[in-house]
Design a protein around this motif. Sequence first.
Motif, PDB file in Angstrom:
ATOM      1  N   ALA A 139       0.834  -1.203   0.000  1.00  0.00           N
ATOM      2  CA  ALA A 139       0.000   0.000   0.000  1.00  0.00           C
ATOM      3  C   ALA A 139       0.867   1.251   0.000  1.00  0.00           C
ATOM      4  CB  ALA A 139      -0.934  -0.009   1.202  1.00  0.00           C
ATOM      5  N   ARG A 140       1.919   1.257   0.792  1.00  0.00           N
ATOM      6  CA  ARG A 140       2.827   2.409   0.820  1.00  0.00           C
ATOM      7  C   ARG A 140       3.505   2.594  -0.535  1.00  0.00           C
ATOM      8  NH1 ARG A 140       3.935   4.973   5.395  1.00  0.00           N
ATOM      9  NH2 ARG A 140       3.287   4.081   7.406  1.00  0.00           N
ATOM     10  N   THR A 141       3.930   1.498  -1.129  1.00  0.00           N
ATOM     11  CA  THR A 141       4.576   1.574  -2.439  1.00  0.00           C
ATOM     12  C   THR A 141       3.598   2.072  -3.494  1.00  0.00           C
ATOM     13  OG1 THR A 141       6.001  -0.285  -1.812  1.00  0.00           O
ATOM     14  CG2 THR A 141       5.876   0.265  -4.145  1.00  0.00           C
ATOM     15  N   TYR A 142       2.370   1.599  -3.413  1.00  0.00           N
ATOM     16  CA  TYR A 142       1.344   2.041  -4.368  1.00  0.00           C
ATOM     17  C   TYR A 142       1.089   3.540  -4.232  1.00  0.00           C
ATOM     18  CZ  TYR A 142      -3.085   2.152  -6.922  1.00  0.00           C
ATOM     19  OH  TYR A 142      -4.081   2.453  -7.819  1.00  0.00           O
ATOM     20  N   LEU A 143       0.993   4.003  -2.996  1.00  0.00           N
ATOM     21  CA  LEU A 143       0.739   5.429  -2.776  1.00  0.00           C
ATOM     22  C   LEU A 143       1.894   6.283  -3.292  1.00  0.00           C
ATOM     23  CD1 LEU A 143      -0.900   5.415   0.769  1.00  0.00           C
ATOM     24  CD2 LEU A 143      -1.954   6.183  -1.360  1.00  0.00           C
ATOM     25  N   ARG A 144       3.118   5.814  -3.116  1.00  0.00           N
ATOM     26  CA  ARG A 144       4.255   6.597  -3.620  1.00  0.00           C
ATOM     27  C   ARG A 144       4.187   6.757  -5.135  1.00  0.00           C
ATOM     28  NH1 ARG A 144      10.576   4.974  -4.276  1.00  0.00           N
ATOM     29  NH2 ARG A 144      11.343   7.098  -4.726  1.00  0.00           N
ATOM     30  N   SER A 145       3.708   5.706  -5.813  1.00  0.00           N
ATOM     31  CA  SER A 145       3.614   5.780  -7.274  1.00  0.00           C
ATOM     32  C   SER A 145       2.358   6.509  -7.744  1.00  0.00           C
ATOM     33  CB  SER A 145       3.644   4.371  -7.875  1.00  0.00           C
ATOM     34  OG  SER A 145       2.520   3.619  -7.451  1.00  0.00           O
ATOM     35  N   HIS A 146       1.498   6.900  -6.793  1.00  0.00           N
ATOM     36  CA  HIS A 146       0.279   7.656  -7.126  1.00  0.00           C
ATOM     37  C   HIS A 146       0.202   8.893  -6.222  1.00  0.00           C
ATOM     38  CE1 HIS A 146      -0.588   3.678  -8.761  1.00  0.00           C
ATOM     39  NE2 HIS A 146      -1.480   4.241  -9.548  1.00  0.00           N
ATOM     40  N   PRO A 147       1.038   9.885  -6.480  1.00  0.00           N
ATOM     41  CA  PRO A 147       1.089  11.075  -5.613  1.00  0.00           C
ATOM     42  C   PRO A 147      -0.209  11.865  -5.564  1.00  0.00           C
ATOM     43  CG  PRO A 147       2.324  11.433  -7.639  1.00  0.00           C
ATOM     44  CD  PRO A 147       1.980   9.987  -7.617  1.00  0.00           C
ATOM     45  N   ASP A 148      -1.108  11.630  -6.520  1.00  0.00           N
ATOM     46  CA  ASP A 148      -2.384  12.341  -6.506  1.00  0.00           C
ATOM     47  C   ASP A 148      -3.311  11.840  -5.411  1.00  0.00           C
ATOM     48  OD1 ASP A 148      -2.181  10.039  -8.263  1.00  0.00           O
ATOM     49  OD2 ASP A 148      -4.317  10.332  -8.680  1.00  0.00           O
ATOM     50  N   LEU A 149      -2.962  10.711  -4.764  1.00  0.00           N
ATOM     51  CA  LEU A 149      -3.842  10.133  -3.751  1.00  0.00           C
ATOM     52  C   LEU A 149      -3.505  10.569  -2.328  1.00  0.00           C
ATOM     53  CD1 LEU A 149      -4.094   6.429  -5.015  1.00  0.00           C
ATOM     54  CD2 LEU A 149      -5.659   8.329  -5.485  1.00  0.00           C
ATOM     55  N   HIS A 150      -2.349  11.194  -2.128  1.00  0.00           N
ATOM     56  CA  HIS A 150      -1.913  11.475  -0.756  1.00  0.00           C
ATOM     57  C   HIS A 150      -1.209  12.828  -0.655  1.00  0.00           C
ATOM     58  CE1 HIS A 150       2.372  10.724  -1.623  1.00  0.00           C
ATOM     59  NE2 HIS A 150       1.914   9.810  -2.460  1.00  0.00           N
ATOM     60  N   ALA A 151      -0.932  13.210   0.593  1.00  0.00           N
ATOM     61  CA  ALA A 151      -0.295  14.495   0.858  1.00  0.00           C
ATOM     62  C   ALA A 151       1.135  14.340   1.372  1.00  0.00           C
ATOM     63  CB  ALA A 151      -1.125  15.283   1.874  1.00  0.00           C
ATOM     64  N   MET A 152       1.716  13.139   1.262  1.00  0.00           N
ATOM     65  CA  MET A 152       3.083  12.934   1.727  1.00  0.00           C
ATOM     66  C   MET A 152       4.085  13.489   0.730  1.00  0.00           C
ATOM     67  SD  MET A 152       2.998   9.011   3.211  1.00  0.00           S
ATOM     68  CE  MET A 152       2.170   8.338   1.756  1.00  0.00           C
ATOM     69  N   ASP A 153       5.194  14.034   1.254  1.00  0.00           N
ATOM     70  CA  ASP A 153       6.269  14.398   0.343  1.00  0.00           C
ATOM     71  C   ASP A 153       7.095  13.149   0.034  1.00  0.00           C
ATOM     72  OD1 ASP A 153       7.978  13.955   2.534  1.00  0.00           O
ATOM     73  OD2 ASP A 153       7.956  16.079   3.091  1.00  0.00           O
ATOM     74  N   GLU A 154       8.035  13.278  -0.895  1.00  0.00           N
ATOM     75  CA  GLU A 154       8.801  12.115  -1.337  1.00  0.00           C
ATOM     76  C   GLU A 154       9.608  11.498  -0.199  1.00  0.00           C
ATOM     77  OE1 GLU A 154      10.511   9.289  -4.029  1.00  0.00           O
ATOM     78  OE2 GLU A 154       8.666  10.472  -3.957  1.00  0.00           O
ATOM     79  N   ALA A 155      10.207  12.327   0.627  1.00  0.00           N
ATOM     80  CA  ALA A 155      11.036  11.827   1.727  1.00  0.00           C
ATOM     81  C   ALA A 155      10.202  11.022   2.719  1.00  0.00           C
ATOM     82  CB  ALA A 155      11.727  12.983   2.435  1.00  0.00           C
ATOM     83  N   GLU A 156       9.007  11.515   3.032  1.00  0.00           N
ATOM     84  CA  GLU A 156       8.130  10.811   3.968  1.00  0.00           C
ATOM     85  C   GLU A 156       7.656   9.491   3.390  1.00  0.00           C
ATOM     86  OE1 GLU A 156       3.981  11.571   6.500  1.00  0.00           O
ATOM     87  OE2 GLU A 156       4.729  13.090   5.091  1.00  0.00           O
ATOM     88  N   ALA A 157       7.322   9.490   2.100  1.00  0.00           N
ATOM     89  CA  ALA A 157       6.861   8.266   1.460  1.00  0.00           C
ATOM     90  C   ALA A 157       7.958   7.207   1.437  1.00  0.00           C
ATOM     91  CB  ALA A 157       6.385   8.564   0.037  1.00  0.00           C
ATOM     92  N   VAL A 158       9.167   7.619   1.093  1.00  0.00           N
ATOM     93  CA  VAL A 158      10.287   6.682   1.033  1.00  0.00           C
ATOM     94  C   VAL A 158      10.623   6.158   2.431  1.00  0.00           C
ATOM     95  CG1 VAL A 158      12.741   6.449   0.520  1.00  0.00           C
ATOM     96  CG2 VAL A 158      11.243   7.643  -1.073  1.00  0.00           C
TER      97      VAL A 158
END
Length: 219
Positions: A139-158
């Motif tokens: 789910a985390r990996t999916y969200l990182r590849s779909h930035p339109d779904l969340h408000a996390m920045d790249e550093a937080e997602a990684v």
Amino acid sequence: MTQVPKSRELSSPERLQAFTDAVVAIALTLLILPLMESVGELADHQGTTAQWLEEEQYAVLGFVLSFVLIAVFWVQHHKLFRSVKRVDSGLLWLTVAWMFTIVVMPVATSLSTQMASDWAQPLVYIGTLFATSFVLLLARTYLRSHPDLHAMDEAEAVSGIRASGIVSALFLASLILSLVIPGAGNWPLLLMLLSEPLQRLDRRWVRRTSTPRPPHDSR
């Protein structure tokens, strides 16, 4: 920022999170049912509280362990969804898969505490825990590849992916150890105590490698 088409928005994050909260609450409640049944059975035979504690000590420990683990999984899932703004079909089905692993936990716990020990017991119990952690990693990996779904920045997602990866790797290592070492049962789960230290080391390593070095003075 790219907007998600209305046809892809199958549920609001709040509604989906409320549904997962209800599923987790039910799973936590189901964990206690075998212990409640054992109390009634012993009471019918004029048993005592001390006798029940002695006979059900492993079942009680299994209940506490599973309760804590499900609670930790729920906290991590809740933290993740605080950053989710929209839900598409991919995220929805990943969440459904995560809920499935949570619902299986009461059964896996009962098999682990009430059945005779064999090779399949840790496979079911630790395997379910690994599946829960792995689906959250997906789910985390999916969200990182779909930035339109969340408000996390790249550093937080990684950072979230790396932390989830460590947890999944430790559950997988526990599962492998339990299958390789006969009679180990669920004891390999003690590897999970390394989770927080490894995550701290990983964060420290990331900070060191990402901090720009001062320019070299050639004088």
